[in-house]
Design an enzyme around this catalytic site. Sequence first.
Site, PDB file in Angstrom:
ATOM      1  N   GLY A  30       0.812  -1.218   0.000  1.00 29.58           N
ATOM      2  CA  GLY A  30       0.000   0.000   0.000  1.00 29.58           C
ATOM      3  C   GLY A  30       0.844   1.267   0.000  1.00 29.58           C
ATOM      4  N   ILE A 150       4.596  -9.565 -12.451  1.00 27.21           N
ATOM      5  CA  ILE A 150       4.538 -10.266 -13.745  1.00 27.21           C
ATOM      6  C   ILE A 150       3.099 -10.290 -14.263  1.00 27.21           C
ATOM      7  CG2 ILE A 150       5.071 -12.396 -14.976  1.00 27.21           C
ATOM      8  CD1 ILE A 150       6.867 -13.190 -12.625  1.00 27.21           C
ATOM      9  N   LYS A 219      -2.405 -19.079  -5.432  1.00 28.46           N
ATOM     10  CA  LYS A 219      -2.084 -18.585  -6.779  1.00 28.46           C
ATOM     11  C   LYS A 219      -2.370 -19.670  -7.822  1.00 28.46           C
ATOM     12  CE  LYS A 219       1.390 -15.450  -4.911  1.00 28.46           C
ATOM     13  NZ  LYS A 219       2.772 -15.355  -4.423  1.00 28.46           N
TER      14      LYS A 219
END
Length: 445
Positions: A30, A150, A219
């Site tokens: 953040g 990425i 992921k």
Amino acid sequence: MTVNDQPTYNPGKGEGSPVGVALLGHGTVGSEVFRLLRENSDEFTHRVGGPLEIKGVAVGDVAKHRGSVDEDLLTTDAMGLIRRDDVDIVVEVIGGIDYPRELVLAALRAGKSVVTANKALVAAHSAELAEAADAAKVDLYFEAAVAAAIPVVGPLRRSLAGDRVESVAGIVNGTTNFILDAMDATGASYDDMLAEATRLGYAEADPTADVEGHDAASKAAILASLAFHTRVTYEDVHCEGISSITARDIEAARSAGYTIKLLAICERITGDDGVTKVSARVHPTLVPRDHPLASVTKSFNAVFVEAEAAGRLMFYGNGAGGSPTASAVLGDLVGAARNKVHGGRAPGESTYANLPVAQFGEVTTRYHVDMEVEDRVGVLADVSRVFSDAGISLRTVRQEESGDAARLVVMTHSAREADLSETVETLKKLDAVKTVNSVLRLEGE
Ligand code: NDP
Ligand code: HSE
């Protein structure tokens, strides 16, 4: 006509209405999102078509952020900030699952697009979040949730939407790659390298999520869902971490010409029943030292995608850390803000294929089994028989003396996971086998 004489194209000339942004979280990610938004605000105005205005920054403890964020922007009331009328887009970089789920759902239901870096949240609640975004006709972006800087979510969602993806595999956790790489390259200790990865901002707030493979499993669930147009959740992913990998495993891998990487592997497989299924797994894996994944060092990530028409694609880059992750968050923020200014929506969830998820036992791969055995005549024959009884063919067998016992390292040809795990249970009961030190899978040959 020189290049400089060319007319410029600047739709809207940055003169559109301001887009109000609520930033939830001002930690590793953040704070970089905030800094880059501030430093590059003119550029963002042009790219979006109107100014991006930060309306507030929600944090856990305001006192910690005094001096780095204007005091009138800071709040601990994230929900109040989301509900403000001048907030159009919510950026969630707090982490965790339950509380951010409430916040993200509240934002979507209030008609505000959301950008999140939170893989744990997306992998656990993708259906609910996608439904809320669809119902309100707003965007849910999460590029930063997989492999940080990425671009891989966008390519799977958009660029490869016209192709048939067969597999997605690679290194998707920076912390574990950092640890394994240092253990392999310098013999550094696991604990020291985990502390360093935490200090550098790569690890999750609870680094167990990294080292036990949970982060990579989230992921993998996201990648498999996007690649195969099927809903795959965190619970569907077989997950093993690196906390039991020892210096001895790394040395054994090295002497056989391999390095150990934590891989996430998502593929279509044909199950025992002949049905096409989705398999997603995360585990430490032996990779040949001359394979491109072996040269992915430090906290870098690399993802291979294999698609029917495109062939093999490789995505490589910074997989963790504040500013690489902020790059992906800001890319999403620009996308969501452009849609707000010019109209249109990002592609939503696509789960039409609805493929069943394979059991881990149905997966086929090769194995490296490291055992302590008795040093006497006939042991090799006994051990080989256990493998052959299960129909598993041996590729190499290496034996060396180890005190009053012998160390036996067996590499197999391809075998089903269920057969291998049954074989290991049988080996453990064999008189000749003192211990099974480790069972690692082999990929990439
Ligand atoms: P940090 O722990 O560094 O930051 C979390 C932030 O959330 C802090 O500013 C904290 O406030 C704030 N916060 C905590 N509780 C609340 C609350 N109740 N209300 C409002 N704010 C709160 O995490 P990261 O920046 O590392 O990670 C954030 C997200 O990004 C996670 O989902 C993570 O998985 C993901 N991510 C992280 C990457 C990385 O490399 N770090 C890479 C890719 C994704 P305070 O500072 O006051 O305690
Ligand atoms: N903890 C994660 C990692 C951050 O180490 O890869 C990036 O998602």
